[in-house]
Design a protein around this motif. Sequence first.
Motif, PDB file in Angstrom:
ATOM      1  N   THR A  70     -29.451   7.282  -9.578  1.00 36.87           N
ATOM      2  CA  THR A  70     -28.036   7.363 -10.021  1.00 36.87           C
ATOM      3  C   THR A  70     -27.153   8.155  -9.396  1.00 36.87           C
ATOM      4  O   THR A  70     -25.990   7.664  -9.233  1.00 36.87           O
ATOM      5  N   ASN A  71     -27.452   9.415  -8.964  1.00 34.53           N
ATOM      6  CA  ASN A  71     -26.586  10.363  -8.108  1.00 34.53           C
ATOM      7  C   ASN A  71     -26.478   9.554  -6.887  1.00 34.53           C
ATOM      8  O   ASN A  71     -25.056   9.700  -6.374  1.00 34.53           O
TER       9      ASN A  71
ATOM     10  N   LEU B  76     -22.468   8.832  -5.543  1.00 36.64           N
ATOM     11  CA  LEU B  76     -22.165   9.551  -4.403  1.00 36.64           C
ATOM     12  C   LEU B  76     -21.625   8.397  -3.310  1.00 36.64           C
ATOM     13  O   LEU B  76     -20.333   8.539  -2.661  1.00 36.64           O
ATOM     14  N   SER B  77     -22.046   7.193  -3.523  1.00 38.04           N
ATOM     15  CA  SER B  77     -21.462   6.204  -2.771  1.00 38.04           C
ATOM     16  C   SER B  77     -20.094   5.846  -3.224  1.00 38.04           C
ATOM     17  O   SER B  77     -19.297   5.537  -2.334  1.00 38.04           O
ATOM     18  N   GLU B  78     -19.896   5.756  -4.283  1.00 38.82           N
ATOM     19  CA  GLU B  78     -18.631   5.424  -4.972  1.00 38.82           C
ATOM     20  C   GLU B  78     -17.551   6.565  -4.418  1.00 38.82           C
ATOM     21  O   GLU B  78     -16.477   6.201  -4.106  1.00 38.82           O
TER      22      GLU B  78
ATOM     23  N   LEU C 297     -26.456  13.900  -1.102  1.00 39.84           N
ATOM     24  CA  LEU C 297     -25.260  14.092  -0.310  1.00 39.84           C
ATOM     25  C   LEU C 297     -25.829  14.964   1.078  1.00 39.84           C
ATOM     26  O   LEU C 297     -25.384  14.287   2.231  1.00 39.84           O
ATOM     27  N   GLN C 298     -26.713  15.755   1.043  1.00 43.81           N
ATOM     28  CA  GLN C 298     -26.932  16.305   2.420  1.00 43.81           C
ATOM     29  C   GLN C 298     -28.082  15.692   3.039  1.00 43.81           C
ATOM     30  O   GLN C 298     -27.974  15.657   4.452  1.00 43.81           O
ATOM     31  N   VAL C 299     -28.776  14.756   2.480  1.00 42.37           N
ATOM     32  CA  VAL C 299     -29.888  13.857   3.076  1.00 42.37           C
ATOM     33  C   VAL C 299     -29.547  12.605   3.445  1.00 42.37           C
ATOM     34  O   VAL C 299     -29.371  12.143   4.862  1.00 42.37           O
TER      35      VAL C 299
END
Length: 285
Positions: free
Chosen positions: A180-181, A185-187, A216-218
């Motif tokens: 879900t995160n 993030l993509s949005e 985000l980091q990976v």
Amino acid sequence: MKIGYIGLGLMGGPLARNLIRDGKNVLVYDLSNDAIQQTLAVGTTGSAAASVEDMVDCDVVFTSLPLPSHIKDVMMSENGLLTIMKKGSVYIDVSTIDPSTAEEIEDFARVRGIGFIGCPLGKGPAQAEKAEQPIFAGGDKATFDKVLSVLNIVGAPVHYLGGVKQAYAFKLISNMIGMTNLTVLSEGLRLGERAGIEAKQFQELLVETGANSFQLQVRGPWILNNDFANRFGVSLALKDVRLGCKMADGWGYDARFTKQAKKFYEQAEQSGMGKEDCNAVYKVL
């Protein structure tokens, strides 16, 4: 100790190789001969099984398979391995399945005098290859203690959560949050593009805020580089999210955010991205 390992994919292969690297006597089985040969190439103590029935005399058997139905077919069918394994042996599953199936497997094994430990995993193939894969174990504590030395070879750290219900629920909840995160993030990345913020700078600045995350980091840099190579595929992510939503429904909880995210993974799979990394959800947002 003789160990059997069924399923040598992106996650199972590295774990089986860790056992062989440690000098353990390991009998491996997979439908892919290439996967078998890649696993056996790391040492001299591994060998290939002609069928899963060859593992009948193993002291410990691992499975790493895609779906609950695959596990039940291999282990619990009329001629499944759990029906012929010797009493006192231990079955360890490192797949991602639902808690109710795990409890069914545990009961099935217990009646036959076989221990069952559920050990879903926390990270990806790269960590698995280096034996740095977090393991979230559940099952009978005495059985867990019996195989802990083996688990310490395939991954680390090893966490004991209690019953198999707790172990598999934790894994599904973790993946529900992570997937879900990733959609959120993509949005956000798409909105950053609309705002005209340079993409690399945008990600670097997000790390300094409350928007920072593992995804985000990976996966952020992978998206930045249009890298959608399969580490954890869309189809597997969708499978886990579906299992998680079904689990939540069974407990009378409406996992609304996860269900919304699930729609985007369904769209990605329907668009032919099932074997791309789950970060391909960015393409459909």
